[in-house]
Scaffold this active site. Structure first.
Site, mmCIF file in Angstrom:
data_model
loop_
_atom_site.group_PDB
_atom_site.id
_atom_site.type_symbol
_atom_site.label_atom_id
_atom_site.label_comp_id
_atom_site.label_asym_id
_atom_site.label_seq_id
_atom_site.Cartn_x
_atom_site.Cartn_y
_atom_site.Cartn_z
ATOM 1 N N LYS A 43 57.304 44.512 16.967
ATOM 2 C CA LYS A 43 55.907 43.876 16.609
ATOM 3 C C LYS A 43 54.517 44.530 17.501
ATOM 4 O O LYS A 43 54.851 45.362 18.394
ATOM 5 C CB LYS A 43 55.851 42.500 16.800
ATOM 6 C CG LYS A 43 56.288 41.848 18.329
ATOM 7 C CD LYS A 43 56.468 40.419 18.495
ATOM 8 C CE LYS A 43 56.958 40.163 19.817
ATOM 9 N NZ LYS A 43 56.782 38.758 19.924
ATOM 10 N N ARG A 140 58.397 26.285 20.772
ATOM 11 C CA ARG A 140 57.565 26.934 20.357
ATOM 12 C C ARG A 140 57.786 26.946 18.706
ATOM 13 O O ARG A 140 57.225 25.982 18.080
ATOM 14 C CB ARG A 140 57.391 28.323 20.857
ATOM 15 C CG ARG A 140 56.141 29.155 20.732
ATOM 16 C CD ARG A 140 56.107 30.365 21.405
ATOM 17 N NE ARG A 140 57.245 31.052 21.123
ATOM 18 C CZ ARG A 140 57.257 32.748 21.317
ATOM 19 N NH1 ARG A 140 56.253 33.296 22.040
ATOM 20 N NH2 ARG A 140 58.115 33.406 20.871
ATOM 21 N N TYR A 264 29.153 48.681 39.213
ATOM 22 C CA TYR A 264 28.721 47.254 38.790
ATOM 23 C C TYR A 264 28.892 46.291 39.980
ATOM 24 O O TYR A 264 30.173 46.104 40.315
ATOM 25 C CB TYR A 264 29.110 46.551 37.584
ATOM 26 C CG TYR A 264 28.680 47.340 36.243
ATOM 27 C CD1 TYR A 264 27.158 47.669 36.092
ATOM 28 C CD2 TYR A 264 29.517 48.234 35.399
ATOM 29 C CE1 TYR A 264 26.612 48.143 34.946
ATOM 30 C CE2 TYR A 264 28.940 49.155 34.447
ATOM 31 C CZ TYR A 264 27.382 48.708 34.260
ATOM 32 O OH TYR A 264 27.011 49.562 33.214
ATOM 33 N N MET A 319 33.315 49.856 31.417
ATOM 34 C CA MET A 319 33.934 49.842 30.153
ATOM 35 C C MET A 319 34.383 51.399 29.903
ATOM 36 O O MET A 319 35.525 51.388 29.015
ATOM 37 C CB MET A 319 32.604 49.860 29.072
ATOM 38 C CG MET A 319 32.978 49.855 27.704
ATOM 39 S SD MET A 319 31.786 49.699 26.512
ATOM 40 C CE MET A 319 31.022 48.087 26.738
HETATM 41 C C1 LIG Z 1 61.588 35.806 18.873
HETATM 42 C C2 LIG Z 1 61.822 37.246 19.850
HETATM 43 N N1 LIG Z 1 62.661 37.824 19.813
HETATM 44 C C3 LIG Z 1 62.483 38.890 20.905
HETATM 45 C C4 LIG Z 1 61.438 39.175 21.268
HETATM 46 C C5 LIG Z 1 61.544 40.388 22.280
HETATM 47 O O1 LIG Z 1 61.115 40.068 23.695
HETATM 48 P P1 LIG Z 1 61.024 40.983 24.860
HETATM 49 O O2 LIG Z 1 60.000 42.040 24.618
HETATM 50 O O3 LIG Z 1 60.636 40.002 26.075
HETATM 51 O O4 LIG Z 1 62.471 41.606 24.938
HETATM 52 C C6 LIG Z 1 60.460 38.166 21.056
HETATM 53 C C7 LIG Z 1 59.212 38.668 21.682
HETATM 54 O O5 LIG Z 1 58.366 37.946 22.267
HETATM 55 C C8 LIG Z 1 60.163 37.520 20.217
HETATM 56 O O6 LIG Z 1 59.238 36.621 19.852
#
Ligand SMILES: Cc1ncc(COP(=O)(O)O)c(C=O)c1O
Length: 374
Positions: A43, A140, A264, A319
């Site tokens: 992701k 969550r 700065y 920046m």
């Molecule tokens: C549902 C889920 N599984 C796995 C992971 C992977 O986690 P990590 O990067 O700590 O291995 C994430 C990341 O946030 C996640 O949201």
């Protein structure tokens, strides 16, 4: 391959993504979890490393887990024929048609998603895999234990292929609550008698909770050679390698007199006459503005007596630039190469000096930084 191949690049900053390190890290995960299949979590554009690099370096993974359906589409268009998991499932009912067409597996974490799936008529000829998410204490996403069985039976009756899934809140901590043990107990009770493959472990659980892996592990941060705890030593001990290397150059040098201030706010005062290197990298490149004085920057050995040298940041990161103390690098000059993070300077160390975690820094690499995939 280079995503910057056709760009006119004047500024010397460059991120290099090492696909060999991806291959190495995936191999290490296979050694740590030999019985499990691997969802490589990509992701946020592979935690800032680009999907193209992930596809290249992680092609022997069992599947890619990600968030945006557009990224799933990109993977299909670029030849990925294996499994894809949408980690938060559907954000709208309309996505279901495309998700099915793209042969995505879906996480299901809410009542609404179950209802969408029940009313869907699947003409694709292949069943959809569901990873049904249990809220085992992280609070969550996911069904509470008392709702879980009903959701499981509804989806099972509707013809979906089910898997059990949960996510740990504290696999990287010794005394965090809920503990992995408590979440495992909740998980085991909730799924009792419901036969289906399981998916539990993130990176920290793969490293430290080998009893909590499940049939599909979900490593993210460890694939990138960054520590889930923020302690670089953990990742070195487990033989993972940094995948992203962020380099730039010294673009100017200032000769300061004792008592002069830099940048700065003038936060740093020269304790003696000294040279300061100005580096082409700032917070608009994704470097943390809150990096404290003393945050390490590596300066290329070729220009320095006695090998490469770590020079500390002095003064506020701005920046487009940051400034380093060159007292340990008397031969450093305009054009000397520096590493902001990578093999010489762990991103975990930069994060620690900036009050954040390596996850945030690699994900936040700015669009304007050219990327080369090696
Ligand atoms: C549902 C889920 N599984 C796995 C992971 C992977 O986690 P990590 O990067 O700590 O291995 C994430 C990341 O946030 C996640 O949201």
């Amino acid at each position: 391959m280079s995503s910057s191949a056709n760009r006119l690049i004047n500024r010397p900053i460059l991120a290099t993504i090492h696909t060999d390190a991806f291959r190495h890290n995936l191999g290490r995960i296979r050694e740590l979890a030999p019985e499990s299949k691997i969802w490589s979590v990509v992701k946020a554009k592979a935690y800032g490393h680009t999907l193209a690099a992930a596809l290249n370096g992680l092609e022997s993974t069992d599947g890619f887990a990600l968030l945006d359906i557009a990224d799933a589409q990109w993977l299909r268009e670029h030849g990925w024929g294996g499994r894809i998991l949408l980690l938060e499932g559907l954000f709208s009912q309309q996505e279901l048609e495309l998700a099915c067409k793209l042969r995505c597996d879906l996480v299901v974490h809410s009542e609404q998603q179950v209802t969408w799936l029940e009313s869907f008529v699947n003409h694709s000829g292949h069943p959809i895999n569901i990873f049904l998410k249990l809220n085992s204490g992280m609070n969550r996403l996911g069904f509470r234990p008392e709702q879980y069985r009903t959701a499981f039976h509804r989806l099972h009756s509707a013809g979906y292929h089910l898997h059990h899934m949960t996510h740990f809140a504290n696999a990287d901590q010794v005394d965090g609550l809920p503990s992995v043990g408590e979440q495992m107990e909740c998980f085991d009770q909730a799924i009792e008698g419901l036969e289906a493959p399981t998916s539990l472990a993130n990176s920290a659980a793969i490293l430290w909770h080998r009893n909590a892996l499940g049939d599909w592990v979900r490593p993210g941060i460890m694939l990138y050679g960054v520590s889930p705890t923020g302690m670089h030593a953990d990742i070195v001990r487990s033989e993972f390698q940094a995948v992203m290397q962020l380099r730039s150059e010294i673009i100017d040098i200032q000769e300061l007199k004792k008592g002069d201030h830099i940048g700065y706010g003038g936060c740093y005062e020269a304790p003696e006459d000294m040279r300061i290197g100005v580096i082409a990298c700032g917070y608009a490149d994704g470097y943390p503005r809150h990096a404290e004085d003393g945050t390490p920057v590596w300066v290329d050995a070729a220009d320095v007596d006695g090998g490469s040298v770590i020079c500390p940041i002095v003064g506020r990161v701005s920046m487009d630039m940051l400034t380093i103390d060159l007292r340990e690098a008397p031969k450093a000059k305009i054009g000397s190469v520096v590493e902001l993070w990578g093999n010489e300077v762990p991103v975990d160390d930069v994060a620690q000096m900036s009050g954040t975690i390596g996850y945030e820094l690699i994900c936040a690499l700015a669009q304007r930084v050219p990327v080369i995939i090696k």
